[in-house]
Write an enzyme that holds these catalytic residues in place. Structure first.
Site, mmCIF file in Angstrom:
data_model
loop_
_atom_site.group_PDB
_atom_site.id
_atom_site.type_symbol
_atom_site.label_atom_id
_atom_site.label_comp_id
_atom_site.label_asym_id
_atom_site.label_seq_id
_atom_site.Cartn_x
_atom_site.Cartn_y
_atom_site.Cartn_z
ATOM 1 N N PRO A 139 0.818 -1.218 0.000
ATOM 2 C CA PRO A 139 0.000 0.000 0.000
ATOM 3 C C PRO A 139 0.854 1.272 0.000
ATOM 4 O O PRO A 139 0.503 2.261 -0.642
ATOM 5 C CB PRO A 139 -0.813 -0.121 1.295
ATOM 6 C CG PRO A 139 -0.896 -1.594 1.554
ATOM 7 C CD PRO A 139 0.396 -2.169 1.045
ATOM 8 N N SER A 143 5.434 2.821 -6.834
ATOM 9 C CA SER A 143 6.542 3.333 -7.661
ATOM 10 C C SER A 143 7.834 3.361 -6.840
ATOM 11 O O SER A 143 8.910 3.020 -7.334
ATOM 12 C CB SER A 143 6.217 4.749 -8.142
ATOM 13 O OG SER A 143 4.994 4.756 -8.846
ATOM 14 N N GLU A 372 4.430 -2.535 -13.545
ATOM 15 C CA GLU A 372 5.855 -2.762 -13.886
ATOM 16 C C GLU A 372 6.566 -1.441 -14.191
ATOM 17 O O GLU A 372 7.383 -1.350 -15.090
ATOM 18 C CB GLU A 372 5.991 -3.773 -15.034
ATOM 19 C CG GLU A 372 5.619 -5.168 -14.572
ATOM 20 C CD GLU A 372 5.882 -6.251 -15.591
ATOM 21 O OE1 GLU A 372 6.919 -6.198 -16.267
ATOM 22 O OE2 GLU A 372 5.047 -7.169 -15.671
HETATM 23 C C1 LIG Z 1 -3.610 -4.336 -13.038
HETATM 24 C C2 LIG Z 1 -2.414 -4.262 -12.145
HETATM 25 C C3 LIG Z 1 -1.693 -5.415 -11.854
HETATM 26 C C4 LIG Z 1 -0.612 -5.361 -10.970
HETATM 27 N N1 LIG Z 1 0.061 -6.523 -10.670
HETATM 28 C C5 LIG Z 1 1.061 -6.485 -9.761
HETATM 29 C C6 LIG Z 1 1.735 -7.696 -9.377
HETATM 30 O O1 LIG Z 1 1.440 -8.785 -9.892
HETATM 31 N N2 LIG Z 1 2.682 -7.620 -8.416
HETATM 32 C C7 LIG Z 1 3.038 -6.455 -7.835
HETATM 33 O O2 LIG Z 1 3.903 -6.483 -6.980
HETATM 34 N N3 LIG Z 1 2.438 -5.286 -8.190
HETATM 35 C C8 LIG Z 1 1.467 -5.277 -9.143
HETATM 36 N N4 LIG Z 1 0.833 -4.107 -9.506
HETATM 37 C C9 LIG Z 1 1.200 -2.863 -8.831
HETATM 38 C C10 LIG Z 1 1.975 -1.908 -9.713
HETATM 39 O O3 LIG Z 1 3.267 -2.348 -9.926
HETATM 40 C C11 LIG Z 1 1.887 -0.529 -9.041
HETATM 41 O O4 LIG Z 1 0.548 -0.092 -9.185
HETATM 42 C C12 LIG Z 1 2.835 0.478 -9.653
HETATM 43 O O5 LIG Z 1 4.161 0.194 -9.302
HETATM 44 C C13 LIG Z 1 2.495 1.905 -9.217
HETATM 45 O O6 LIG Z 1 2.398 1.973 -7.826
HETATM 46 P P1 LIG Z 1 1.116 2.665 -7.134
HETATM 47 O O7 LIG Z 1 -0.104 2.076 -7.747
HETATM 48 O O8 LIG Z 1 1.292 2.547 -5.679
HETATM 49 O O9 LIG Z 1 1.160 4.146 -7.610
HETATM 50 P P2 LIG Z 1 2.021 5.327 -6.939
HETATM 51 O O10 LIG Z 1 3.368 4.831 -6.589
HETATM 52 O O11 LIG Z 1 1.186 5.968 -5.901
HETATM 53 O O12 LIG Z 1 2.175 6.292 -8.173
HETATM 54 C C14 LIG Z 1 1.028 7.024 -8.685
HETATM 55 C C15 LIG Z 1 1.431 7.702 -9.954
HETATM 56 O O13 LIG Z 1 2.434 8.648 -9.703
HETATM 57 C C16 LIG Z 1 3.177 8.867 -10.870
HETATM 58 N N5 LIG Z 1 4.597 8.846 -10.498
HETATM 59 C C17 LIG Z 1 5.327 7.825 -9.997
HETATM 60 N N6 LIG Z 1 6.590 8.203 -9.754
HETATM 61 C C18 LIG Z 1 6.659 9.515 -10.100
HETATM 62 C C19 LIG Z 1 7.695 10.490 -10.085
HETATM 63 N N7 LIG Z 1 8.924 10.209 -9.652
HETATM 64 N N8 LIG Z 1 7.397 11.748 -10.520
HETATM 65 C C20 LIG Z 1 6.166 12.082 -10.950
HETATM 66 N N9 LIG Z 1 5.157 11.187 -10.999
HETATM 67 C C21 LIG Z 1 5.389 9.933 -10.583
HETATM 68 C C22 LIG Z 1 2.784 7.803 -11.866
HETATM 69 O O14 LIG Z 1 1.922 8.344 -12.840
HETATM 70 C C23 LIG Z 1 2.046 6.802 -11.013
HETATM 71 O O15 LIG Z 1 1.050 6.104 -11.755
HETATM 72 C C24 LIG Z 1 -0.236 -4.134 -10.393
HETATM 73 C C25 LIG Z 1 -0.953 -2.965 -10.713
HETATM 74 C C26 LIG Z 1 -2.026 -3.030 -11.586
HETATM 75 C C27 LIG Z 1 -2.779 -1.767 -11.905
#
Ligand SMILES: Cc1cc2nc3c(=O)[nH]c(=O)nc-3n(C[C@H](O)[C@H](O)[C@H](O)COP(=O)(O)OP(=O)(O)OC[C@H]3O[C@@H](n4cnc5c(N)ncnc54)[C@H](O)[C@@H]3O)c2cc1C
Length: 396
Positions: A139, A143, A372
């Site tokens: 949670p 990223s 990813e």
């Molecule tokens: C359908 C689906 C399947 C998934 N499957 C897996 C899995 O099998 N295993 C697993 O471990 N994870 C999985 N994930 C998780 C996925 O890897 C994360 O959702 C992803 O890494 C982004 O993390 P977050 O959702 O917490 O978004 P956050 O980290 O909160 O980021 C939100 C947004 O911020 C923006 N952002 C990020 N970094 C920066 C930056 N430096 N500067 C400006 N903007 C930025 C991007 O637009 C990002 O989308 C899955 C996600 C989805 C949607």
């Protein structure tokens, strides 16, 4: 010129073309478009069935490395991965998902596993009798994945895992999870290790199933006093982050492959619709505004395909591809989103009707720009790589 002729590009070998041709035939006979029942149970069943079918068809042997364990070759053939995902995605997003997760969930075993670990898991992954999952996100660590907090404490010949994982694909149907947890050798990325946790291990619970716009099994996992034998650790302790990144270096290009598959299907659908839809005494494709859309779609798809197969080819040639794979993933997923949006526009109202292929593609492509490594993360990876190279050349 034919946009389908990329099999003849120099990045690919004749065996790749043969593989794609054979898979195209199999997919045409075996796979169908998304089912209308999106309930968790129906999607779970469909996914399990697809994993079996992909195993029986012999396609999952490309998701693992090691011929001794049922793999097609001793190392994962990145170009084959991309072609398979591109082909499957053109037919069925869920089939592409089922294939991809067998590879992503077991990739680190193929690359870093002991002989015993490979023997125990890989043959079942390749035949489709065990479903794999990759659990790194939390949670408060998406990223910024090196901020993960799920902890693994050494206790004699065991590790005890406590914490949460979320957004875990195949969560709820997986037979085992590759779990990344903090072992504390150092702060941040250097204090993480990887563990193989069987789904029936006491202390591992699927605490929530998550329903998403492109339905596939997804869950929140909770670990509470989850005790696993120390031999279930993969590679050296503290090396988990490196292993995750090495696995992603292979599979990121394959996300681009999947995006290409979705985009190609959108172009095919758009061409069929535009050349048959009558309006103003002509067909839609006769109008230059439509032609511009089709031209942009075709050109973007070829540009993204060139980046994708370049990254895959470089990886297969033994090069480091962190930057190239990021370029491929970012470009292919972004152009696919745009191409699919154009296809929906060409379809008019019909494009937003549930059950239409372009409507399904519109939902399928969206998560690929986030998982990813979101597009912004890929931009940072690319920028870091080229700035480092520039500084190196200035010194050099
Ligand atoms: C359908 C689906 C399947 C998934 N499957 C897996 C899995 O099998 N295993 C697993 O471990 N994870 C999985 N994930 C998780 C996925 O890897 C994360 O959702 C992803 O890494 C982004 O993390 P977050 O959702 O917490 O978004 P956050 O980290 O909160 O980021 C939100 C947004 O911020 C923006 N952002 C990020 N970094 C920066 C930056 N430096 N500067 C400006 N903007 C930025 C991007 O637009 C990002 O989308 C899955 C996600 C989805 C949607």
């Amino acid at each position: 010129m034919s946009y389908g002729s990329h099999f003849d590009w120099p990045f690919l070998e004749p065996r790749h073309k043969a593989l794609a041709t054979e898979l195209e035939q199999w997919a045409g006979q075996t796979l169908s478009d998304e089912a209308s029942d999106h309930s968790v149970r129906a999607v779970d069943d469909a996914c399990r069935k697809l994993v079996r079918q992909l195993g029986d068809g012999g396609w999952l042997k490309y998701a693992i490395g090691g011929t001794a364990y049922g793999g097609s070759a001793n190392t994962i053939d990145t170009r084959a991965l991309c072609l398979i995902r591109e082909t499957l995605a053109r037919h069925s997003g869920l089939a592409d998902f089922a294939f991809a997760m067998q590879g992503l969930g077991s990739g680190a075993i193929s690359i870093f596993g002991t002989q015993e670990q490979r023997h125990r898991y890989l043959p079942r992954v390749a035949e489709g009798s065990a479903i794999a999952a990759f659990a790194i996100s939390e949670p408060d660590a998406g990223s910024d994945v090196a901020a993960l907090q799920c902890a693994a404490r050494k206790d004699g010949d065991f590790y005890v895992i406590d914490g949460e994982k979320t957004w875990i694909s195949n969560g709820g149907i997986a037979d085992f999870y590759l779990v990344f947890a903090r072992t504390g050798e150092a702060p941040g990325a250097k204090g993480i290790s990887a563990f193989l946790v069987d789904a029936d291990t006491p202390g591992l619970d699927i605490t929530k199933r998550i329903e998403v716009m492109a339905p596939h099994p997804l869950a929140h996992l909770t670990f509470k006093d989850c005790r696993i034998p120390a031999v279930q650790r993969l590679g050296n302790s503290g090396q988990g982050f490196k292993m995750a990144m090495a696995t992603l270096d292979i599979f990121r290009s394959s996300v681009a492959g999947a995006a290409l598959g979705f985009a190609r299907r959108a172009l095919q659908e758009a061409l069929e619709r535009a050349t048959s839809r009558k309006m103003f005494g002509q067909v839609l494709a006769d109008f230059q505004l439509t032609q511009a859309k089709l031209a942009r779609m075709a050109t973007d798809i070829d540009s993204a395909a060139l980046l994708t197969y370049r990254a895959a080819w470089l990886k297969d040639m033994g090069h480091s591809v962190t930057v190239e794979a990021a370029m491929a993933k970012m470009t292919a997923t972004e152009i696919a989103q745009h191409a699919i949006d154009s296809a929906v526009q060409i379809f008019g109202a019909l494009g937003v009707v549930s059950g239409q292929v372009v409507e399904r593609l519109y939902r399928e492509i969206r998560p690929l720009r986030i998982y990813e490594g979101a597009t912004e993360v890929q931009e940072l990876v690319i920028a870091r790589g080229i700035i480092k190279e520039h500084k190196g050349s200035e010194r050099g």
